[in-house]
Design a protein around this motif. Structure first.
Motif, PDB file in Angstrom:
ATOM      1  N   TRP A   1       0.840  -1.211   0.000  1.00 56.91           N
ATOM      2  CA  TRP A   1       0.000   0.000   0.000  1.00 56.91           C
ATOM      3  C   TRP A   1       0.867   1.249   0.000  1.00 56.91           C
TER       4      TRP A   1
ATOM      5  N   ASP B   1       3.349   3.129  -1.381  1.00 56.03           N
ATOM      6  CA  ASP B   1       4.111   3.216  -2.628  1.00 56.03           C
ATOM      7  C   ASP B   1       5.577   3.559  -2.397  1.00 56.03           C
TER       8      ASP B   1
ATOM      9  N   GLU C   1       4.596  10.019   2.846  1.00 52.11           N
ATOM     10  CA  GLU C   1       4.726   8.654   3.357  1.00 52.11           C
ATOM     11  C   GLU C   1       5.851   8.479   4.376  1.00 52.11           C
TER      12      GLU C   1
ATOM     13  N   PHE D   1      -1.113  10.332   7.585  1.00 53.73           N
ATOM     14  CA  PHE D   1      -1.559   9.934   6.253  1.00 53.73           C
ATOM     15  C   PHE D   1      -2.988   9.412   6.400  1.00 53.73           C
TER      16      PHE D   1
ATOM     17  N   HIS E   1      -5.402   8.060   4.840  1.00 54.17           N
ATOM     18  CA  HIS E   1      -5.904   6.752   4.420  1.00 54.17           C
ATOM     19  C   HIS E   1      -5.597   5.691   5.485  1.00 54.17           C
TER      20      HIS E   1
ATOM     21  N   LEU F   1      -8.606  14.490  -3.736  1.00 56.15           N
ATOM     22  CA  LEU F   1      -8.476  13.187  -4.400  1.00 56.15           C
ATOM     23  C   LEU F   1      -7.694  12.223  -3.521  1.00 56.15           C
TER      24      LEU F   1
END
Ligand code: G1P
Length: 916
Positions: free
Chosen positions: A530, A532, A739, A744, A746, A802
C-alpha cells in the motif's frame, strides 16, 4: 501596517455543505474543484487561478502545480478600468493588488468566499476604487466540456463611475506535455479566431506522446453581457495584450485602456493567445450593477457558437444552469446523509462523501497537488474508490467490478494502469515490470462488500477473461513466446480466449501470495505494498502487515463459501486444473507450510504450467473442501504472525512488526536511533482478525506512545532517521511529510475502521475525531471542508480532495459508526455510536441506499445510553413494528422486507435502543 486576524476558518452556512470564508486570498494553496460528467475538469483558487482541461492532452488553461498558483500570472482574469482611477482586477490579480495583500493591507481588497456543491463564489471590493465584484464559477452538468463564470460588478461609491470591462483568459490550448517540451514551437501551431462572442484557438497539429497528429480539439472563451450582448472587440494575441515589458498582472492593453485590436472575423496564426474580450464602456450609478457571463469551452472541432450562445451566454441561462448544478450535486451527496449530535460534522461529511466521486471524475492526476500521472487511476485506488461508489452509485458497480477483474494475470499480479474506459488496461507505462504485493488483496475486500450489500452471490460465478502480456512469474520473467499481436487476453493452448469465474480470479489473487514468501515466511514486499514509498526492498523485503491482510482474506473467503453453499445449495465449483496444485490439501501432494523452500517450489511448478497459455480444462471442487483448504492456510498464517511477528521493546511496549527490509532484517522495534514503528504494521493485523483482543489493547498503547503527536495526529511511522536505502524512497522525504511520518489519512482512517470492526469503539472514535479536527482546523490545515491525503509536519492539509481516505471514511461512518451494513443481502443495523453522537432528543440517523431503496434509519436512545450499554429492542418500518433476528447488540432484517417497498420514496426504519 494593519494587523488583522486573517485565518479564522470557514463556517457552514447552509444544509447542503455551503460554507463561507473571509480573506480566502490570504491562504496559499487553496483550490476548489469544478467538474462534470462530460469530462470538463477545472480547479479554481480564491484569485481564480488553477486550470481547466479535458485530459492530459487537452488543457485550456496552462496546467498548474501547487507552486504555480502563486508563481504564474496566467490565471483567469476580469479587468475593470475605472475612469480616473485606473485598472482593477476582479480576480485580485493586478500587480498592485498582489502587492497590497502582503505589506499594504490598508489598500487591500476585502475578499470573501462562499462555496457549495459544486460552485464557487468570490466577492471582492475596494473602497478606494469604489467597486465590488462578485464572481461565481461552476461547471454545468451538461454534455459539454465547459466552465462558466459570471462576474457581477457594482458601484459601491457615491458617485457615477465610468468602467471599461475586459475578460482575460490566457489560452494554453494544447497537451500538458508541451509545457517543457516545445512550448514555443507548439504556439506556432495555434490558429486563433475572433468570433461574434469571443476568441477560439484550434491548433493545427498536436505534439505529444501520441506523436504528431492533426488536431481537432478547439478551445474557446466566449462572453456576453447579462442580456446576451456580445463583446465589442478582442485582444487575441498574448504579447500584444500585455505589451512589450508588460505581464498578465499588468497588461498594457488594460493599464493604458487601449482600444481593442480586433473585432470578430479575424484569424491570427502562430502566437500564444488570450481570450481577452473587451465589453462596451458603461457608466455605473451608485449602487448599480452589471454582470457578464464567460464560458470557457473545449470542443471536438470548432465550437458551435450559435449553440453555445443560446445555451450559456446570458444571466438567465447562467442562473438556471447553476440551480440545476446545485440540485445535481445535492442529490448525489444526498445518497448518504448523516444526522448526529454535531451538525458541523454532518456538513463536513457531505464534502467527504463527494470526494470519491471527484476521484472517479478527476482520476489521481488533475488537481494542483496532483501534478503527476496522465489521468486514470491505478489498480489499488480503483478498487478502493469502488467501496464508496458501491454505497453512492450502486447501480453501476457490478459491471465495473466485473470489468476490473479482466486485469488479473494468471500469476496473481495484474495490469496496473487503468484507462478511462472499463476494461481498458495497460501493463504499466514505461513497461516497468513492477508488482505491488498488496494489489491482489483489495479486490476481494471490495467484492465482499458488494456481495454483502447486494446478496448477489451469482457474481462469484460470472466468467471473466484474464490479462496477458509478456510478464510472467509476477514480472520476474518474460514470456518470449507471447507477442503483442496475440492480444491482451489469456488464451488456451488451442487459441481460444480463456475465461474463469470471478471466484477463480479471487482464488488466484489470494492463494498465490500465500506461497510467495521471503526468508521469514511472510509474503514478499516486491515493488511495494500500500505504501508506494516502500520501493527499495524488492529482493528480501517482506510485508508482514499484508501477510495479515491476505490471511484475513483467506479466512473470510472460506467463511463466505460455506455461507454461499448454505444459501444457494451450490456444492461444487469449477476451477482451472492448474490451480489445483496450489490447493494442496485437495491433492495427494501436501505442502509443508513451515517450509519456505516447499512453498516456493510449489509456486514455481504452478507458474510453469500457466506461462503462455492454460489448458482450459476445469476441475470440479467440493466447496467445503475448498473452504477447508483456505481456512487451513489462514490458520497457519495467523498463528505464524502471532508467534513470530509480535514484538516487544525494551520499555515493555508491544506491537506487530510490519516489515523486513532488503537486508532481510526486521524493521520495527528498538534501534540505536530510536524506536521504529509503522501504523500500517498495526492496521492489517487488527482489521483481519490476526491480532487478539489483548494484542489490540497493547497495540493501541504503543501507537499512542510512538506514533501519536498532539499537533499532527497519528503518524504513519516514527522517525527512522536516515534515508533507508534498504526499504524505500519514502524515507528520503523529510520526516513528517507524506509517506514518511505524516498523518496519512488513508492509513489513519483504516486504523479507525479496524478498531471499530474489532469492537474498540472508543479508541476508534478518538482516531476519527483527530482526523476531523486536524482537517477542519483551518488556521492550521488551510483547506476547504473535506479530508486531505495527509497533514504535513506543519499541520497543513495536503493533496486535498483526491484521496482514498474519503472512501474509507464514508464507509467507516456508515458501516461501523452507524452500523448500517449488508450481510450477504440482509441488512444489519448494529450502531457503534457513543452517547455524544446522539442529539438532544437522543436521536441519531442516517439516510442511505440499500436494496435499491432510499432508507432513513433512526436510532432512538431516549436514555442517552453510551455504547456498550444499549441493544436494539424494537424496530419499526414506516411506522409498523416488524420482527427481526437479533445479531450482536443489533438486528438483522430480511432483504425481502425491503425489496418489497416502493421505489423513489424515502422509507423510515426506527430502531429503539434500550439498556442491555
Ligand atoms: C495515495 C495513493 C494510494 C497509496 C497511498 C500510499 O493515497 O493514491 O494508492 O496507497 O498514497 O502510498 P491516497 O491519495 O489515495 O490517500
Amino acid at each position: 501596517m494593519t494587523q488583522k486576524k486573517l485565518t479564522a476558518g470557514w463556517t457552514f452556512t447552509g444544509k447542503h455543505g455551503e460554507f463561507q470564508l473571509a480573506n480566502p486570498d490570504r491562504s496559499s494553496y487553496l483550490y476548489f474543484p469544478l467538474v462534470n460528467e462530460a469530462g470538463m475538469m477545472s480547479s479554481i483558487t480564491p484569485t481564480w487561478h488553477g486550470d481547466s482541461k479535458a485530459d492530459q492532452n487537452s488543457f485550456l488553461l496552462a496546467p498548474v502545480s501547487a507552486e504555480d498558483l502563486h508563481n504564474s500570472r496566467a490565471g483567469r482574469n476580469f479587468w475593470v478600468y475605472i475612469e480616473g482611477k485606473g485598472a482593477w482586477s476582479a480576480a485580485g490579480n493586478s500587480a498592485s493588488q498582489i502587492t497590497s495583500r502582503i505589506g499594504n493591507m490598508d489598500e487591500a481588497d476585502e475578499v470573501h468566499l462562499e462555496a457549495g456543491l459544486l460552485w464557487h463564489r468570490v466577492t471582492r471590493q475596494n473602497k478606494k476604487f469604489g467597486i465590488r465584484a462578485e464572481a461565481t464559477s461552476f461547471v454545468p452538468m451538461t454534455d459539454d466540456k465547459v466552465e462558466l463564470m459570471q462576474v457581477k460588478i457594482t458601484n459601491i461609491s457615491d458617485k457615477d463611475i465610468g468602467v471599461t470591462p475586459t475578460a482575460a483568459i490566457p489560452f494554453y490550448a494544447r497537451s500538458a506535455d508541451d509545457i517543457r517540451d516545445h512550448r514555443h514551437v507548439t504556439s506556432l501551431l495555434h490558429r486563433t479566431y475572433t468570433m461574434k462572442h469571443g476568441v477560439e484557438v484550434q491548433p493545427t497539429l498536436s505534439f505529444d506522446e501520441r506523436g504528431h497528429r492533426v488536431n481537432e480539439t478547439a478551445y474557446s472563451v466566449l462572453g456576453s453581457e447579462a442580456d446576451g450582448t456580445a463583446p465589442v472587440g478582442y485582444f487575441p494575441i498574448g504579447e500584444e495584450f500585455i505589451g512589450e515589458g508588460g505581464s498578465y498582472d499588468w497588461p498594457e492593453a488594460i493599464v493604458t485602456n487601449a482600444a481593442a485590436h480586433e473585432t470578430s472575423g479575424a484569424e491570427i496564426d502562430g502566437y500564444e493567445s488570450v481570450g481577452a474580450l473587451r465589453f462596451k464602456d458603461r457608466i455605473l450609478a451608485p449602487g448599480e450593477s452589471l454582470s457578464y457571463v464567460i464560458a470557457m469551452a473545449i470542443t471536438n472541432g470548432r465550437v458551435n457558437e450559435e449553440q453555445y450562445e443560446k445555451d450559456y451566454l446570458s444571466a438567465a441561462r447562467f442562473d438556471a444552469l447553476l440551480e440545476d448544478n446545485k440540485q445535481f450535486w445535492q442529490a448525489k451527496v444526498g445518497t448518504v446523509e448523516f444526522y448526529s449530535g454535531d451538525s458541523n460534522h454532518d456538513e463536513w461529511m457531505k464534502w467527504v462523501t463527494l470526494q470519491p466521486v471527484l476521484r472517479r471524475l478527476f482520476g489521481c492526476s488533475f488537481l494542483p497537488h496532483h501534478d503527476y500521472g496522465r489521468g486514470g487511476r491505478g489498480w489499488r485506488d480503483l478498487w478502493q474508490d469502488c467501496l464508496a461508489l458501491l454505497i453512492m452509485e450502486p447501480q453501476d458497480v457490478r459491471n465495473l467490478l466485473w470489468n476490473n477483474y479482466a486485469g488479473v494475470r494468471m500469476d496473481g499480479s495484474n495490469a496496473t494502469i487503468i484507462g478511462s474506459k472499463p476494461g481498458d488496461f495497460r501493463a504499466d507505462r514505461n513497461n516497468i515490470p513492477r508488482v505491488w504485493m498488496d494489489h491482489g488483496a483489495w479486490p476481494f475486500l471490495t467484492t465482499k462488500l458488494y456481495l454483502d450489500q447486494s446478496g448477489d452471490t451469482e457474481f462469484l460465478f460470472e466468467p471473466q477473461t484474464y490479462f496477458k502480456d509478456s510478464f510472467v512469474k509476477r514480472a520476474k520473467a518474460r514470456d518470449d513466446r507471447w507477442a503483442p499481436e496475440a492480444g491482451q487476453q489469456l488464451k488456451t493452448a488451442d487459441g481460444a480466449v480463456y475465461t474463469g469465474t470471478i471466484l477463480e480470479h479471487i482464488l488466484i489473487q489470494n492463494v498465490i501470495p500465500f506461497y510467495h514468501v521471503g526468508a521469514h515466511n511472510n509474503i514478499l514486499l516486491e515493488g511495494a505494498d500500500w505504501n508506494d514509498g516502500l520501493d527499495m526492498a524488492t529482493k528480501l523485503g517482506e510485508s508482514v502487515t499484508f501477510t495479515a491482510f491476505y490471511a484475513g482474506n483467506l479466512k473470510d473467503l472460506s467463511d463466505m463459501l460455506l455461507q454461499v453453499k448454505q444459501m444457494t445449495g451450490v456444492s461444487h465449483v469449477e476451477i482451472n486444473e492448474e490451480m489445483l496444485d496450489l490447493l494442496d490439501t485437495l491433492t495427494a501432494e501436501k505442502v509443508d507450510y513451515a517450509s519456505i523452500a516447499d512453498k516456493r517450489e510449489r509456486l514455481e511448478r504452478y507458474y510453469n504450467t500457466v506461462l503462455t497459455t492454460v489448458s482450459g480444462v476445469k476441475v470440479s471442487v467440493d466447496i467445503e473442501q475448498l473452504a477447508a483448504d483456505l481456512m487451513k492456510k489462514a490458520d497457519w498464517m495467523i498463528s505464524h504472525l502471532r508467534q513470530n511477528e509480535w514484538i516487544q521493546n525494551s520499555e515493555g511496549y508491544s506491537w506487530f512488526n510490519g516489515y523486513y527490509n532488503n537486508d532481510g532484517e526486521r524493521v520495527e522495534g528498538d534501534t540505536p536511533g530510536g524506536v521504529r514503528m509503522t501504523l500500517t504494521g498495526q492496521v492489517f493485523p487488527i482489521m483481519s482478525g490476526v491480532a487478539t483482543e489483548e494484542q489490540i489493547r497493547e497495540t493501541v498503547q504503543s501507537v499512542d506512545q510512538f506514533l501519536k503527536d498532539d499537533k499532527i495526529g497519528y503518524r504513519l511511522n516514527s522517525r527512522f532517521g536516515g534515508i533507508q536505502q534498504n526499504l524505500g524512497r519514502a524515507f528520503g522525504f523529510a520526516f513528517g511529510h507524506k509517506e514518511n511520518g505524516a498523518m496519512f489519512s488513508h492509513m489513519t482512517v483504516m486504523y479507525a475502521n479496524a478498531l471499530y470492526k474489532r469492537g474498540f469503539v472508543r479508541e476508534g472514535r478518538t482516531v476519527l475525531e483527530s482526523v476531523y479536527e486536524l482537517s477542519s482546523d483551518f488556521e492550521r490545515s488551510r483547506i476547504y471542508p473535506g479530508i486531505p491525503e495527509y497533514i504535513n509536519a506543519k499541520g497543513r492539509g495536503m493533496y486535498h480532495f483526491l484521496t482514498g481516505s474519503a472512501s474509507w471514511l464514508l464507509l467507516t461512518e456508515l458501516t461501523e459508526v452507524f452500523g448500517v451494513k449488508g450481510k450477504l443481502g440482509k441488512l444489519l443495523l448494529e450502531p457503534k455510536l457513543v452517547e455524544q453522537q446522539f442529539d438532544m432528543n437522543g436521536e441519531a440517523s442516517v439516510e442511505t441506499l440499500f436494496a435499491d431503496k432510499k432508507l432513513r434509519i433512526i436510532y432512538r436512545n431516549a436514555s442517552k445510553l453510551d455504547y456498550g450499554q444499549y441493544r436494539v429492542q424494537e424496530v419499526k418500518l414506516n411506522g409498523e413494528i416488524i420482527s427481526y433476528a437479533a445479531a450482536g447488540h443489533g438486528c438483522l432484517l430480511d432483504r425481502q422486507l425491503l425489496s418489497a417497498l416502493a421505489d423513489d420514496q424515502l422509507h423510515t426504519i426506527e430502531v429503539t435502543l434500550f439498556a442491555k
